[in-house]
Design a protein around this motif. Structure first.
Motif, short mmCIF file in Angstrom:
data_model
loop_
_atom_site.label_atom_id
_atom_site.label_comp_id
_atom_site.label_asym_id
_atom_site.label_seq_id
_atom_site.Cartn_x
_atom_site.Cartn_y
_atom_site.Cartn_z
N LYS A 193 0.86 -1.18 0.00
CA LYS A 193 0.00 0.00 0.00
C LYS A 193 0.90 1.23 0.00
N ASN A 194 0.57 2.22 -0.82
CA ASN A 194 1.39 3.42 -0.95
C ASN A 194 0.89 4.54 -0.04
N GLY A 195 1.83 5.31 0.50
CA GLY A 195 1.50 6.48 1.28
C GLY A 195 1.65 6.26 2.78
N GLY A 196 2.16 7.29 3.46
CA GLY A 196 2.29 7.26 4.91
C GLY A 196 2.03 8.64 5.48
N VAL A 197 1.37 8.70 6.64
CA VAL A 197 0.99 9.98 7.24
C VAL A 197 1.76 10.20 8.54
N PHE A 198 2.32 11.39 8.68
CA PHE A 198 2.90 11.87 9.93
C PHE A 198 1.90 12.85 10.53
N ALA A 199 1.35 12.54 11.68
CA ALA A 199 0.26 13.34 12.26
C ALA A 199 0.78 14.33 13.29
N ALA A 200 0.13 15.49 13.36
CA ALA A 200 0.52 16.55 14.29
C ALA A 200 -0.62 16.80 15.29
N LEU A 201 -0.26 16.84 16.57
CA LEU A 201 -1.25 17.09 17.63
C LEU A 201 -1.44 18.57 17.93
N ASN A 202 -0.45 19.39 17.51
CA ASN A 202 -0.52 20.81 17.84
C ASN A 202 0.25 21.63 16.82
N ALA A 203 0.21 22.94 16.99
CA ALA A 203 0.85 23.83 16.02
C ALA A 203 2.37 23.65 15.99
N LYS A 204 2.98 23.37 17.14
CA LYS A 204 4.42 23.15 17.18
C LYS A 204 4.82 21.97 16.30
N GLN A 205 4.07 20.89 16.41
CA GLN A 205 4.38 19.71 15.61
C GLN A 205 4.13 19.97 14.12
N MET A 206 3.12 20.77 13.81
CA MET A 206 2.88 21.14 12.41
C MET A 206 4.07 21.90 11.85
#
Length: 223
Positions: free
Chosen positions: A138-151
């Motif tokens: 399966k193609n694609g991977g997501v890095f998720a952000a919990l807050n503005a700093k992580q974004m």
């Protein structure tokens, strides 16, 4: 004869249970794979590879494609170790990212690390396509952000990876990531389209079959 062969195979499997694949979802859902012979005599080859994990199998494929004779020796079963037990994620980069590496080795050497960071996923996909390996890619991977700093950190990550040649990156806002992971927990994220997921044991088993299709020999239970 079929019943006798089946009982002999079962006996072989139970003789060394510690050398069989660890009990897991991946082992339970693995594609059929033959029990391979144990090496009991002297053989001559151009290259002998120790270990039928990703590194050994991929090396064997490269060498066979280049015209070498290859023997692979595996102490247990193909994909027995980490290659058949990992999470199956195709994730680019290293345990320390390229900018951290650059501070230690300099820009020129870091450029080479950057090229290699994105090479692995390309090799996997090339092997899967060329040898028709069924490993649930399966193609694609997501890095998720919990807050503005992580974004903000993910924005820095995107710029860093693009500088080293990864042009398959997309920033996700809250609505975008919600459509992918169905939760309101995250404020956004980074989609790496060059990332992905595989059935790790089936990739190893498929690469082993590819090795044998090119004339390579793999011996199991052969430390």
């Amino acid at each position: 004869m079929q019943q006798q062969a089946g009982s002999m195979e079962s006996k072989q499997r139970t003789q060394n249970p510690q050398l069989e694949h660890a009990s897991s979802y991946y082992a339970a859902s693995a594609n059929p794979s033959p029990l391979r012979e144990t090496l009991k005599e002297d053989v001559t080859t151009d290259v002998c590879i120790i270990g039928a994990g990703y590194t050994g199998l991929s090396s064997a494929l490269h060498l066979l494609e280049a015209g070498f004779n290859v023997v692979v020796l595996e102490a247990a079963r193909v994909g027995w170790g980490a290659s058949g037990r990992n999470g199956g994620q195709i994730v680019n980069s290293y345990s320390r990212d390229i900018d951290v590496i650059e501070k230690t080795v300099g820009k020129e050497k870091a450029r080479l690390f950057g090229e290699m960071a994105f090479e692995g996923g390309k090799i996997i996909r090339e092997r899967v396509e060329k040898y028709n390996i069924e490993c649930d890619l399966k193609n694609g991977g997501v890095f998720a952000a919990l807050n503005a700093k992580q974004m903000h950190e993910l924005e820095h990550q995107k710029a860093l990876w693009e500088r080293h040649g990864n042009d398959q990156l997309e920033m996700l806002n809250q609505n975008d990531i919600r459509s992918m992971v169905d939760t309101e927990r995250y404020v956004g994220g980074l989609l790496d389209k060059s990332g992905g997921h595989i059935h790790p044991l089936n990739l190893a088993l498929g690469e082993a079959a590819a090795v044998e299709s090119l004339g390579g020999n793999i011996y199991e239970h052969s430390a």
